[in-house]
Design a protein around this motif. Sequence first.
Motif, mmCIF file in Angstrom:
data_model
loop_
_atom_site.group_PDB
_atom_site.id
_atom_site.type_symbol
_atom_site.label_atom_id
_atom_site.label_comp_id
_atom_site.label_asym_id
_atom_site.label_seq_id
_atom_site.Cartn_x
_atom_site.Cartn_y
_atom_site.Cartn_z
ATOM 1 N N THR A 1 -15.146 -7.482 7.216
ATOM 2 C CA THR A 1 -15.005 -8.741 7.954
ATOM 3 C C THR A 1 -14.601 -8.526 9.402
ATOM 4 O O THR A 1 -14.687 -9.435 10.207
ATOM 5 N N PRO B 1 -5.972 -11.233 -0.074
ATOM 6 C CA PRO B 1 -6.591 -10.334 -1.056
ATOM 7 C C PRO B 1 -8.086 -10.203 -0.744
ATOM 8 O O PRO B 1 -8.627 -11.033 -0.002
ATOM 9 N N ALA B 2 -8.737 -9.214 -1.311
ATOM 10 C CA ALA B 2 -10.159 -8.986 -1.064
ATOM 11 C C ALA B 2 -10.968 -10.250 -1.366
ATOM 12 O O ALA B 2 -10.680 -10.985 -2.307
ATOM 13 N N SER C 1 -9.416 -4.655 -0.985
ATOM 14 C CA SER C 1 -8.951 -5.409 0.183
ATOM 15 C C SER C 1 -9.202 -4.631 1.467
ATOM 16 O O SER C 1 -9.452 -5.212 2.523
ATOM 17 N N ASN D 1 -11.090 -13.086 -0.126
ATOM 18 C CA ASN D 1 -10.343 -14.350 -0.136
ATOM 19 C C ASN D 1 -10.039 -14.837 -1.540
ATOM 20 O O ASN D 1 -9.924 -16.040 -1.775
ATOM 21 N N GLY E 1 -2.234 -1.960 -2.639
ATOM 22 C CA GLY E 1 -3.094 -2.523 -1.600
ATOM 23 C C GLY E 1 -3.807 -3.791 -2.033
ATOM 24 O O GLY E 1 -4.997 -3.961 -1.812
ATOM 25 N N VAL E 2 -3.059 -4.698 -2.665
ATOM 26 C CA VAL E 2 -3.631 -5.967 -3.110
ATOM 27 C C VAL E 2 -4.057 -6.816 -1.920
ATOM 28 O O VAL E 2 -5.094 -7.462 -1.936
ATOM 29 N N ILE E 3 -3.233 -6.817 -0.890
ATOM 30 C CA ILE E 3 -3.543 -7.630 0.277
ATOM 31 C C ILE E 3 -3.810 -6.735 1.473
ATOM 32 O O ILE E 3 -3.298 -5.622 1.559
ATOM 33 N N GLY E 4 -4.619 -7.238 2.380
ATOM 34 C CA GLY E 4 -4.918 -6.479 3.581
ATOM 35 C C GLY E 4 -5.271 -7.439 4.695
ATOM 36 O O GLY E 4 -5.432 -8.642 4.466
ATOM 37 N N PHE E 5 -5.413 -6.905 5.900
ATOM 38 C CA PHE E 5 -5.875 -7.722 7.011
ATOM 39 C C PHE E 5 -7.370 -7.940 6.877
ATOM 40 O O PHE E 5 -8.095 -7.026 6.494
ATOM 41 N N ALA E 6 -7.826 -9.137 7.212
ATOM 42 C CA ALA E 6 -9.266 -9.378 7.238
ATOM 43 C C ALA E 6 -9.601 -10.222 8.463
ATOM 44 O O ALA E 6 -8.726 -10.853 9.050
ATOM 45 N N TYR E 7 -10.851 -10.190 8.833
ATOM 46 C CA TYR E 7 -11.368 -10.878 10.022
ATOM 47 C C TYR E 7 -10.725 -10.306 11.283
ATOM 48 O O TYR E 7 -10.112 -9.238 11.225
ATOM 49 N N PHE F 1 -12.929 -4.963 2.227
ATOM 50 C CA PHE F 1 -13.144 -6.326 2.710
ATOM 51 C C PHE F 1 -12.664 -6.453 4.163
ATOM 52 O O PHE F 1 -13.328 -7.079 5.000
ATOM 53 N N GLU G 1 0.806 -1.210 0.000
ATOM 54 C CA GLU G 1 0.000 0.000 0.000
ATOM 55 C C GLU G 1 0.848 1.274 0.000
ATOM 56 O O GLU G 1 0.593 2.197 -0.769
#
Lengths: 653, 171
Positions: free
Chosen positions: B66, A177-178, B59, A180, A162-168, B62, A156
């Motif tokens: 989540t 990635p968005a 992302s 999953n 910003g292809v990948i990010g934290f989720a959950y 998302f 980022e």
Amino acid sequence: MKTLKINGREVTFSNEKNLLEVIRKAGIELPTFCYHSELSIYGACRMCLVEEKKKGLIAACAIPPREGMEIKTHTLKLQKQRKMTLELLLAEHERDCTACDKNGNCRLQELARNLGIEKVRFEKKDKKLPVDNSSCAILRDPNKCILCGDCVRMCEEVQGIGVIGFAYRGSNTVVTPAFNKRIREVDCVDCGQCAAVCPTGAIVVKSNIDKVWEAIYDDEKVVVAQLAPAVRVAFGEAFGLKAGTSTENLIIAALKTMGVDKVFDTCFAADLTVMEESKEFTQRFGKGERLPQFTSCCPAWVRFVELNYPSLIDNLSSCRSPQQMFGSFVKNYYARQLGLSREKVFVVSIMPCTAKKAEAAREEFITSGDPDVNAVITTQELIKMVKEAGIVFEDLKEEPFDMPFGFATGSGFIFGATGGVAEAVTRNLAEEVQKFKDVRGLDGIKEARLRKDNREIKVTVVHGLKNARDLLEKIKAGEVDYDLVEVMACPGGCVGGAGQPLPNNLIKRSQRARGLYDNDNRMQLVRARENPMVKLLYEKWLSTPCSEQSHRYLHTSYRPKRRIEGSDIRFSSEKGQMDIKVCIGTSCYLNGSYDIFKAVDKKIKENNLEDRVNLEATFCLENCNGSPCVEVNGKIVDKASKEKICRMIDELA
Amino acid sequence: MAAKQDFKRSFQRVNEIIEAHGRNPVELISILQEVQEEYRYLPEEILNYIATAMRISPSKVFGVATFYENFSLEPKGKYVVKVCDGTACHVRKSTALLNALKKKLELKEGQETTQDLMFTLETVSCFGACGLAPVMVINDEVYGKVTPEKAEKIIDEIIKEEGGRGNDQDH
């Protein structure tokens, strides 16, 4: 000068951005996972905790130094604390070290050893997340992720994507990635910088080593290798040499020992690229067409433009990169010289770069199933192959490149550093022998000017895609005006590529770049057009730069690409006679596609056409030059307007 | 195909919501809340659209969607049935209530929403109405001291009001 005390000794400091830098300057190494001097401060890994007399335990990365602080970096309490934190990180981590790509190169492993972890008291997680091997460039194994976020911030902050990010959340937190999706399904440009900063094996460079061994041991195949400029000044780091030491002759010896038949120099192909690119520039500059001209040597940058700036695709030079030019002349010309069909020649590139793997797989560079470049390995992979082959580095005897593609001018070498391509092209354009030192170095944006035929050519150089994005926005807004723009996706250019040995930090990058400029300084010939071997190739095969022949073999084309795979938004489920898809991807959206959508929707409702017309909103029709676009019954309507589409509906009704 | 027809009604609203917040990424959470109210959940393609319109990475959207328990990426029913399983309700047999509802709504293991998108069954930790334990909340209506029999009756009444199962007239 202000002072503070570290472990009882007085230390001076001035404008260090945090305590950690002061401590490291004092010669004490504090462990860190989530701290990179080029990224923002995150303060999550808690490994750099220190004790301050008044404040107690603090994270050294997240606190600025202050006059009179009294710091202790190593106490019983701190050592216990760090060990505990590390143990907890290890509990989350798949400890499959012997079979891990990062074995021996892993920060987690290293710190566990340094801090004396002898036992992990916690059981391994039994939940296994799927490994993502969809990308040509990188391999993602979330089971090894310790959530330091280095990759997220690199992508980022430095690359602006910003292809990948934290989720959950909580124990379910993952980096993904968005939605999953897999890496190949989103707007990753394959630069691999995430892998270069990952302290564990959670993101690593995808290996092509097996493919190369297979070709080497296949008696039917002639294996032809090309060696990129940035590889030679980094390879030695794995064998105790200083970054920047030129090792090409040792690499050639190693490759020959392994069984590679011919070793040529990508710098030669770089000279050829300069010939084509400077000719193309002269033509475009003369006509004032499609300016500024963007360099196209960096495949991550090319993909970045295809995904994010479709309206500027025509500004990209149509020249293939040196890697692909090499593949093309070896398969289409050299193979014939050897009396072989192109399939019998196996081209392997040795590159500092992960995006080159994806570039070699582009359909434009594949002729009836046979790619121009069969395999791309990185510097890291070459080092592994040398070790795998049992080659003793110290015993290698230097060997020269093979001919005819083993000779390059100084211009070819500097391609590996940011500013190199722009300087090489500018040198080739200039009447006199001239070097352009203004475009060198690690500043985010650099400029140079050249006077030619009473006109001024304005050249600019950026590296890091965030810098590129900022520049493109300014170009689009008409705030700046350039004629030639060089972009390299990786900070520092190819010397900082994600396939280079680790650590791959600022110091290493500038040392490697210096090595390339040293090579350039040693050369008598510094302009591509002086390369006798390049001249010979034109005489024998290509005729002149930008001729029909060279366009066929050395140039290419680009097209807009969809940023994220996913379903369209449907508005009816009945099967009608007319399918209308309105594109609401970024480019069309900005050109007012939503207004078209609204008008069409209204039209359908007013005329009770719900049963006859299917309306969908889609994310990209990959036709951004014509935006806003609407697809009607499978056919794309360029530069659509609401009137035009409504008229088409009327015709139906 | 109730869910699909929903989009027809609300896609315009998504734009209005984004505009009302001035496309300000800082207000992403409020935007997602309002969009969820419209759709009853956050469909992937709509999140993608929000990212496009607000010029932030999918992302990131998302990640926010989540992170919070309140956001759902799966379609929810028209009636969201929340059964409290906090300490007070638990000792007053909320488990039996939950099992009865699962059976009544024909939900399989791990399934929260009925096929016809009429009901979603969830548990929560406490409504703060422990005096009424066990408590059940359907959309905004609170039911206290619920027995399995009483719960079944409430569900039956809703189904009747909706004109029977599998005949989703609202949409």
